[in-house]
Design a protein around this motif. Structure first.
Motif, PDB file in Angstrom:
ATOM      1  N   ALA D  19      34.809 -29.277   3.102  1.00  0.00           N
ATOM      2  CA  ALA D  19      34.840 -28.889   4.526  1.00  0.00           C
ATOM      3  C   ALA D  19      36.391 -29.027   4.706  1.00  0.00           C
ATOM      4  CB  ALA D  19      34.163 -29.987   5.332  1.00  0.00           C
ATOM      5  N   LEU D  23      38.828 -25.678   6.302  1.00  0.00           N
ATOM      6  CA  LEU D  23      39.436 -25.710   7.697  1.00  0.00           C
ATOM      7  C   LEU D  23      41.233 -25.599   7.569  1.00  0.00           C
ATOM      8  CD1 LEU D  23      37.511 -28.477   9.439  1.00  0.00           C
ATOM      9  CD2 LEU D  23      37.554 -26.002  10.240  1.00  0.00           C
ATOM     10  N   GLU D  36      37.460 -32.587  13.243  1.00  0.00           N
ATOM     11  CA  GLU D  36      37.003 -31.202  12.948  1.00  0.00           C
ATOM     12  C   GLU D  36      36.545 -31.288  11.502  1.00  0.00           C
ATOM     13  OE1 GLU D  36      39.855 -28.155  15.443  1.00  0.00           O
ATOM     14  OE2 GLU D  36      40.880 -29.655  13.871  1.00  0.00           O
ATOM     15  N   GLN D  40      32.792 -30.493  10.408  1.00  0.00           N
ATOM     16  CA  GLN D  40      32.324 -29.369   9.709  1.00  0.00           C
ATOM     17  C   GLN D  40      31.322 -29.749   8.462  1.00  0.00           C
ATOM     18  OE1 GLN D  40      33.633 -26.157   9.605  1.00  0.00           O
ATOM     19  NE2 GLN D  40      33.221 -25.648   7.692  1.00  0.00           N
TER      20      GLN D  40
END
Lengths: 216, 216, 216, 216
Positions: D19, D23, D36, D40
């Motif tokens: 993840a 990002l 985040e 994610q």
DNA sequence: TATGAATGAGCATTCATTCAT
DNA sequence: GATGAATGAATGCTCATTCAT
């Protein structure tokens, strides 16, 4: 700073917005910092941002809440009386009660309602606030129409302009009554409530067919 | 910078406060910085503090000036008409004119006037502002009394409460008319001025003995 | 904090940007705060904003300055030698000198140059930086053409692609040399300068007609 | 959350780092928050700290993984071709492929590798990364020696310095090609790949005995 | 093991005000 | 008198990290 028990998110939101409400009333939104709200609410500043997206959202939710209450006050006021004049007075006093409970939003509500619905970025609360505003308009509209049909209010009243102008006038009257309470006490030698009653009565004549029913 | 020497202090104060007035109207007091006022006025920022104690004093003098103008507007309005109803309408429009010229002070005037005369630290302008306020009250008082004596206004009007409540109501009406101009245009399908005229007329009935003289 | 003598604005800008340059080199732009720059420069944080619009402007001016210096270094390098190979080596060492003086911008320069000239909001320094970049391209271009005409460089070289690829390769070489200086010392048992000289020489063969002139 | 119990730790680490990788590629390490990554990956933010010591460790493991992949790419590239020039081009394109897949680590790999092995606090992954780096060096070393023995590459090449300088130069070339893709398209009127091919070819001459084999 | 909850430390930026010259 | 120079104190907001459960 002991960690709190597991309480629902809404409890924290309520605690924060309540603290904010107090401070906003005391010093205005612009002059209340997130730091102060945090301290007042007993949270760290960063925690505020766990429960609210930003300061604006706190304001919006507070405005919405107050509007909801106003709607309730107005509805209850109308239902509590049967006579038209009594309904009118109850309506005015409902607004007064609102102003005394939410001094800060009272004026803001006027400004905030013009939402730019094109702007997709607006805070959802603001839209809801607008909707409640419309509902309030309807409540007053129904009251006016009922009064006209009952032969109490002038037949030539234009509904919508009357609603709006009354809203502005009563709002202005109450706000002046509150802002200048001491001055009124000293100069008029009467209480704020007496002064407002006189104002409400005076204004009633402008829609009434026959004037105020009792001697005030 | 080639600034003429020996200009009297008042000239500089006028230049600065005039620059401030422009900016305050455009963006509001809170969002106008001393930097911007200085630039607009063509002075150095530090020079502002030679002529004014602080930002607040600039605001105060501006409020005072606007109040003086309002007094003039009201006096002129009353003298421009002979008929009582016409005088009333002229009075309302004088306030409207004031609101449109000094949107920013219009509301502030309500809040700011409560001076703590015990507080020796208050800005002298604020006291003068208060005094002009009293003069304005007198102007309206005389108008009301004249109307009563002329048989146009209700005999049972209580002078002082009527002045104050009318002030609040007309103020509230005009402010709403300005804040929600677009909303009014869209919902009421009429101009702000039309809306306000309707409101002024409606309100007139509450003091008038016989209602509004013409059909509007 | 004694107030400084009246010094031209440029002196303060230089002091601040110099302090920033030091810190940027040490910890990177992102990890250098305005607070730190202020402390390093001996000013209050607020003072930084008297001399620069914002942090970005400090970066931009620093990049611009370094680019100007690079242009000078390159021009001087070419003029200091007559032989083509010597010019080439001088060119490489000019870039090395630049990298050692502005380690931080060396890499950034690559990224920053792509300006969106449609964006009217860009910082003027950035445009000038771009222009200097173009001038640098021209300097190298003229060198390449001269070398080809002199029969030193391959006739089939494509000017523009060669400039760009050399820029990338020399840049990459120098950056590696600097980032891994200790590793190079330990593993290759030679100085960073020796290593780079070897790299420069190696690369020279790719454009040269006859290879490197001397034994290295 | 219905997460299967008893998944081995490595599964969670993989899910989280995967993840994060997504990002990081999109917005860069610095601009990706743990929040985040957690969202994610479908974990709670706190859970990230169960599987990773801190954000840095996530980065480290990702760098390690990417290095492993690079090693594979390079090995595969060399085995896919028999001709030396073809091997070289395959090698360059393997690095390009790596850069395009891990744009973010490409440059970082250069900086991060200088580990202070005295520092007992370093992240174990970083040591492994270093070891893979050494393996990559060996791969290229073998290629170079083979080329020399095959009579394709210059006999006087110094193995280690050549490896390092080529690494720097190819790295720099590819990075410039990617950072300035649009600029290259506009100015050179060719694709990034064309530009890089030209650069790879040019560079080949510096090690080759006879120049590039075909016309490009 | 997994996480909800909380926060300390930090950051870029603004601004009214002061003061030596 | 006029100002260039400087700044303390805020402000809204972010984020990696911790910890009790």
């Amino acid at each position: 700073m002991g960690r709190r028990k597991k309480e629902p998110k809404s409890v924290h939101r309520a605690a924060i917005s309540s603290a904010a409400a107090t401070l906003f009333s005391e010093k205005g939104v612009e002059h209340t910092s997130m730091d102060e709200i945090a301290k007042q609410a007993g949270y760290s500043k960063a925690t505020l941002y766990v429960y609210f997206k930003n300061k604006e959202e706190i304001v919006s939710i507070l405005v919405l809440e107050s509007m909801k209450k106003l709607h309730t006050y107005l509805t209850d006021a109308l239902q509590s009386q049967s006579d038209m004049y009594d309904k009118y007075i109850a309506l005015c006093n409902a607004m007064l009660k609102y102003e005394e409970e939410f001094p800060f939003y009272f004026h803001m509500v006027l400004d905030e309602i013009n939402i730019d619905f094109e702007n997709t970025d607006y805070i959802p609360e603001d839209k809801e606030t607008f909707l409640i505003g419309e509902k309030i308009n309807t409540v007053i509209k129904d009251f006016l129409i009922a009064g006209i049909n009952a032969g109490e209010f002038r037949k030539d009243l234009k509904i919508l302009p009357t609603i709006f102008s009354f809203w502005g006038m009563i709002t202005g009257l109450i706000e002046l009554g509150s802002n200048k309470e001491t001055y009124i006490n000293q100069t008029l030698h009467c209480s704020k409530q007496d002064f407002l009653n006189y104002g409400f009565d005076t204004l009633y004549r402008s829609i009434s067919v026959k004037g105020v029913p009792y001697e005030n």
